[in-house]
Design a protein around this motif. Structure first.
Motif, PDB file in Angstrom:
ATOM      1  N   ARG A 138       0.888  -1.216  -0.158  1.00 53.30           N
ATOM      2  CA  ARG A 138       0.034   0.042  -0.170  1.00 53.30           C
ATOM      3  C   ARG A 138       0.899   1.195  -0.086  1.00 53.30           C
ATOM      4  O   ARG A 138       0.343   2.364  -0.078  1.00 53.30           O
ATOM      5  CB  ARG A 138      -1.008   0.049   1.173  1.00 53.30           C
ATOM      6  CG  ARG A 138      -1.954  -1.038   0.949  1.00 53.30           C
ATOM      7  CD  ARG A 138      -2.709  -1.219   2.289  1.00 53.30           C
ATOM      8  NE  ARG A 138      -3.956  -2.194   2.275  1.00 53.30           N
ATOM      9  CZ  ARG A 138      -4.941  -2.082   1.192  1.00 53.30           C
ATOM     10  NH1 ARG A 138      -5.441  -1.245   0.856  1.00 53.30           N
ATOM     11  NH2 ARG A 138      -5.954  -3.204   1.500  1.00 53.30           N
ATOM     12  N   PHE A 139       2.129   0.903   0.227  1.00 50.02           N
ATOM     13  CA  PHE A 139       3.153   2.255   0.226  1.00 50.02           C
ATOM     14  C   PHE A 139       3.619   2.465  -1.207  1.00 50.02           C
ATOM     15  O   PHE A 139       4.248   3.277  -1.530  1.00 50.02           O
ATOM     16  CB  PHE A 139       4.281   2.109   0.844  1.00 50.02           C
ATOM     17  CG  PHE A 139       3.971   1.936   2.513  1.00 50.02           C
ATOM     18  CD1 PHE A 139       3.596   3.308   3.193  1.00 50.02           C
ATOM     19  CD2 PHE A 139       3.742   0.954   3.212  1.00 50.02           C
ATOM     20  CE1 PHE A 139       3.592   3.442   4.469  1.00 50.02           C
ATOM     21  CE2 PHE A 139       3.620   1.002   4.504  1.00 50.02           C
ATOM     22  CZ  PHE A 139       3.272   2.201   5.078  1.00 50.02           C
ATOM     23  N   PHE A 140       3.267   1.561  -2.060  1.00 48.59           N
ATOM     24  CA  PHE A 140       3.625   1.718  -3.680  1.00 48.59           C
ATOM     25  C   PHE A 140       2.762   2.741  -4.293  1.00 48.59           C
ATOM     26  O   PHE A 140       1.539   2.989  -4.255  1.00 48.59           O
ATOM     27  CB  PHE A 140       3.525   0.317  -4.292  1.00 48.59           C
ATOM     28  CG  PHE A 140       4.480  -0.931  -3.799  1.00 48.59           C
ATOM     29  CD1 PHE A 140       5.289  -0.520  -3.040  1.00 48.59           C
ATOM     30  CD2 PHE A 140       3.810  -2.058  -4.139  1.00 48.59           C
ATOM     31  CE1 PHE A 140       5.931  -1.508  -2.351  1.00 48.59           C
ATOM     32  CE2 PHE A 140       4.715  -3.319  -3.256  1.00 48.59           C
ATOM     33  CZ  PHE A 140       5.830  -2.796  -2.610  1.00 48.59           C
ATOM     34  N   SER A 141       3.369   3.384  -5.340  1.00 44.68           N
ATOM     35  CA  SER A 141       2.817   4.209  -6.377  1.00 44.68           C
ATOM     36  C   SER A 141       3.393   3.905  -7.641  1.00 44.68           C
ATOM     37  O   SER A 141       4.209   3.407  -7.905  1.00 44.68           O
ATOM     38  CB  SER A 141       2.834   5.556  -5.896  1.00 44.68           C
ATOM     39  OG  SER A 141       3.937   6.045  -5.965  1.00 44.68           O
ATOM     40  N   VAL A 452      17.299  -2.787  -4.247  1.00 43.01           N
ATOM     41  CA  VAL A 452      17.726  -1.409  -3.804  1.00 43.01           C
ATOM     42  C   VAL A 452      17.136  -0.274  -4.322  1.00 43.01           C
ATOM     43  O   VAL A 452      16.694   0.800  -3.585  1.00 43.01           O
ATOM     44  CB  VAL A 452      19.323  -1.318  -4.497  1.00 43.01           C
ATOM     45  CG1 VAL A 452      19.785   0.187  -4.334  1.00 43.01           C
ATOM     46  CG2 VAL A 452      20.301  -2.391  -3.723  1.00 43.01           C
ATOM     47  N   GLY A 453      16.630  -0.632  -5.782  1.00 40.96           N
ATOM     48  CA  GLY A 453      15.469   0.457  -6.253  1.00 40.96           C
ATOM     49  C   GLY A 453      14.303   0.563  -5.286  1.00 40.96           C
ATOM     50  O   GLY A 453      13.570   1.644  -5.194  1.00 40.96           O
ATOM     51  N   LEU A 454      13.847  -0.201  -4.951  1.00 44.78           N
ATOM     52  CA  LEU A 454      12.845  -0.324  -4.099  1.00 44.78           C
ATOM     53  C   LEU A 454      12.790   0.228  -2.783  1.00 44.78           C
ATOM     54  O   LEU A 454      11.849   1.346  -2.360  1.00 44.78           O
ATOM     55  CB  LEU A 454      11.949  -1.809  -3.735  1.00 44.78           C
ATOM     56  CG  LEU A 454      10.616  -1.865  -3.134  1.00 44.78           C
ATOM     57  CD1 LEU A 454       9.683  -2.654  -3.682  1.00 44.78           C
ATOM     58  CD2 LEU A 454      10.898  -2.298  -1.605  1.00 44.78           C
ATOM     59  N   ILE A 455      13.939   0.051  -2.169  1.00 50.49           N
ATOM     60  CA  ILE A 455      14.240   0.598  -0.972  1.00 50.49           C
ATOM     61  C   ILE A 455      14.115   2.126  -1.144  1.00 50.49           C
ATOM     62  O   ILE A 455      13.559   3.112  -0.449  1.00 50.49           O
ATOM     63  CB  ILE A 455      15.596   0.317  -0.245  1.00 50.49           C
ATOM     64  CG1 ILE A 455      15.230  -1.431   0.226  1.00 50.49           C
ATOM     65  CG2 ILE A 455      15.988   0.883   1.044  1.00 50.49           C
ATOM     66  CD1 ILE A 455      16.662  -1.987   0.647  1.00 50.49           C
ATOM     67  N   ILE A 456      14.801   2.678  -2.138  1.00 49.24           N
ATOM     68  CA  ILE A 456      15.145   4.215  -2.248  1.00 49.24           C
ATOM     69  C   ILE A 456      13.730   4.852  -2.691  1.00 49.24           C
ATOM     70  O   ILE A 456      13.633   5.945  -2.383  1.00 49.24           O
ATOM     71  CB  ILE A 456      16.497   4.124  -3.104  1.00 49.24           C
ATOM     72  CG1 ILE A 456      17.736   3.758  -2.478  1.00 49.24           C
ATOM     73  CG2 ILE A 456      16.480   5.730  -3.640  1.00 49.24           C
ATOM     74  CD1 ILE A 456      18.708   3.575  -3.672  1.00 49.24           C
ATOM     75  N   ASN A 462       7.564   8.224   0.017  1.00 52.31           N
ATOM     76  CA  ASN A 462       6.628   8.300   0.707  1.00 52.31           C
ATOM     77  C   ASN A 462       7.023   9.373   1.950  1.00 52.31           C
ATOM     78  O   ASN A 462       6.519   9.283   3.162  1.00 52.31           O
ATOM     79  CB  ASN A 462       6.485   6.876   1.577  1.00 52.31           C
ATOM     80  CG  ASN A 462       5.377   6.156   0.748  1.00 52.31           C
ATOM     81  OD1 ASN A 462       4.396   6.189   0.749  1.00 52.31           O
ATOM     82  ND2 ASN A 462       6.198   5.479  -0.183  1.00 52.31           N
ATOM     83  N   THR A 463       8.214  10.046   1.751  1.00 49.47           N
ATOM     84  CA  THR A 463       8.608  10.864   2.980  1.00 49.47           C
ATOM     85  C   THR A 463       9.142  12.444   2.211  1.00 49.47           C
ATOM     86  O   THR A 463       8.967  13.220   2.966  1.00 49.47           O
ATOM     87  CB  THR A 463      10.038  10.489   3.332  1.00 49.47           C
ATOM     88  OG1 THR A 463      11.078  10.214   2.405  1.00 49.47           O
ATOM     89  CG2 THR A 463       9.660   8.967   4.363  1.00 49.47           C
TER      90      THR A 463
END
Length: 507
Positions: A138-141, A452-456, A462-463
């Motif tokens: 749910r944090f994805f866009s 790595v791409g997802l973490i960044i 989201n920030t």
């Protein structure tokens, strides 16, 4: 501005068969066989690299045809999981290295890998069916997913031209031929107005270049060449055909009872986490190429759970590797313009069938890997471009979005490359402490471009100016695909076959 006639599109429009439409049966069978041939590349490459380091004498001693992949491919387009780092940690375990007899060491190492896969699979099953992964999604866009899906394809660049270059006299003709048939000759219809070159570019090109490589091998073109050239170019390498049995019926625990060690299991969990991220990106790409809507959180989590069951079967059967989504086969959906579910189901049958008929499977497994590498150049690039297509739903005139996209893509390639440069003896990774499982865990995570791409991307998305950037991030379009009932097309696309939905009701 009036000349721009390409508005954002939720679904691709130029595929011949979508997920619920089926080609005629003869075409379906050939398309399924084409899918089977494509997944062989990685299935054979991994044992080729790992089995000798385990003490195995030949590839016939391992079930690299992976019968347990059949059920996984049936539901998820699964292929072998790339778990070199945790498996290397297990192989180099001091207790296993002290075993002098090679075959005994091979058996004990295989049992240790089985135990690690079983434990790691259990964690993935729990994360999937408990909907924990769905909650995280749910944090994805669209903005956060574009780099992740893009890196699922582009991050595999080392399996493309660098591997093709190991035998350039085979790899380059293959690459040129695939491009020519699938793009320039796709409208040529020599057989009753049927686009044979567009529909079967892999089968046609592999057959032609494979025969060419057989001729090169038989004529002695590689006689006296270095061992690396022989392994990459010859069609008779590793005694694949001569040592393979005619019939082999794989069964659970065929190597004996699995052995369990906490360090091995923790190391393998890193591969499972990476697999979950990469599979999530591949699911997004596959849904787009099959003219389906983006899979909602429930479907993503369910897919992760099914994948965990596939890895559990891999552990029970002792296949050496686990399962993750086959990125090359996802790309094939777009190359052939066929996203039919029935093709995937029949392909799973081929995998099970040829895992039992060892000689026939070994014949196909003798295809030189540079032939597959040439295909990967096209198919991985296609998957990468599908990821970038998610940017059409965002505002790419926003400096915030440009910053997040560029940094995620760049570091998603740069950081894994930096870690990969340290993956040489005797250091075995950038993270190098006295805890081998900890080294394997972190090295695996940071050697995966999509992870790595997802973490960044997800963290930044989201920030940084979250509330004021909802529209720029693409959330008005994305929000309806978060839940199964958010779009009435989801039931059509994501209802499980064989009435399995009664056991897994949507939420």
């Amino acid at each position: 501005m009036g000349d721009i006639a390409h508005p954002p599109m939720e679904q691709l429009q130029d595929l011949e068969y979508c997920i619920d439409s089926n080609p005629p049966w003869p075409e379906t069978i050939l398309l399924a066989f084409q899918n089977y041939i494509l997944v062989l590349g990685t299935s054979v490459m991994i044992p080729t690299v790992l089995v000798p380091t385990m003490g195995g004498s030949d590839l016939a001693s391992t079930p690299f045809f992976r019968p347990s992949s059949g059920p996984g491919y049936l539901l998820l387009l699964e292929g072998p999981l790339l778990i070199f780092v945790p498996i290397a940690y297990i192989i180099n375990d001091s207790q296993l290295q002290r075993i002098d007899e090679p075959h005994v060491r091979f058996i004990q190492t295989m049992r240790a890998i089985q135990g690690a896969l079983i434990v790691a699979a259990s964690i993935q099953i729990i994360l999937g069916y408990s909907q924990v992964w769905g909650l995280f999604s749910r944090f994805f866009s669209p903005l956060g997913m574009a780099p992740v899906v893009g890196l699922v394809g582009l991050g595999l660049f080392q399996r493309g031209f660098p591997a093709l270059g190991d035998c350039v006299e085979i790899g380059l003709p293959m690459l040129f031929l695939v491009i020519a048939l699938s793009q320039y000759l796709k409208h040529v219809k020599p057989l009753r107005d049927f686009p044979i070159f567009e529909r079967f570019p892999v089968l046609i090109c592999v057959s032609i270049i494979w025969i060419y490589s057989v001729i090169l091998t038989a004529s002695g073109a590689y006689r006296g060449k270095p061992n690396e050239t022989q392994l990459s170019c010859r069609t008779d390498r590793a005694n694949l055909i001569s040592t393979a049995p005619w019939f082999k019926f794989p069964y659970p625990l065929q190597w004996g009872p699995p052995t369990f060690a906490a360090g091995h299991s923790f190391a393998m969990m890193s591969a499972v986490l990476v697999s979950m991220v990469e599979s999530t990106g591949a699911y997004k790409a596959a849904s787009r190429l099959a003219i389906a809507t983006p899979p909602p959180a429930y479907v993503l989590s369910r897919g992760i759970g099914w994948q965990g069951i596939g890895i559990l079967l891999d552990g029970l059967f002792g296949t050496l590797t686990g399962s993750t989504v086959s990125v090359e086969n996802v790309g094939l959906l777009g190359l052939t313009r066929v996203g039919s579910r029935r093709v995937v189901q029949i392909s799973a049958g081929f995998m099970i069938f040829f895992s039992i008929l060892g000689k026939f499977g070994a014949v196909f497994a003798s295809i030189p890997f540079p032939i597959f590498a040439a295909l990967y150049c096209v198919l991985f690039g296609l998957v990468g471009s599908v990821g970038l297509s998610f940017l059409q739903f965002t505002n790419m005139n926003s400096m915030r979005n440009l910053f997040i996209t560029g940094l995620s893509l760049f570091l998603g390639i740069s950081i894994p490359q930096f870690f990969d440069e340290y993956w040489v003896l005797p250091r075995r990774g950038l993270v190098h402490t006295n805890a081998g499982w900890f080294n394997a865990f972190l090295n695996t995570i940071f050697m995966s471009p999509p992870t790595v791409g997802l973490i960044i991307a997800v963290f930044l998305d989201n920030t940084i100016e979250v509330e004021k950037s909802k529209t720029d991030r693409g959330m008005p379009w994305w929000v309806k695909f978060r839940t199964f009932r958010g779009d009435n097309r989801n039931e059509e696309f994501y209802t499980l076959p064989f009435n399995l939905n009664r056991f897994f009701p949507p939420t």
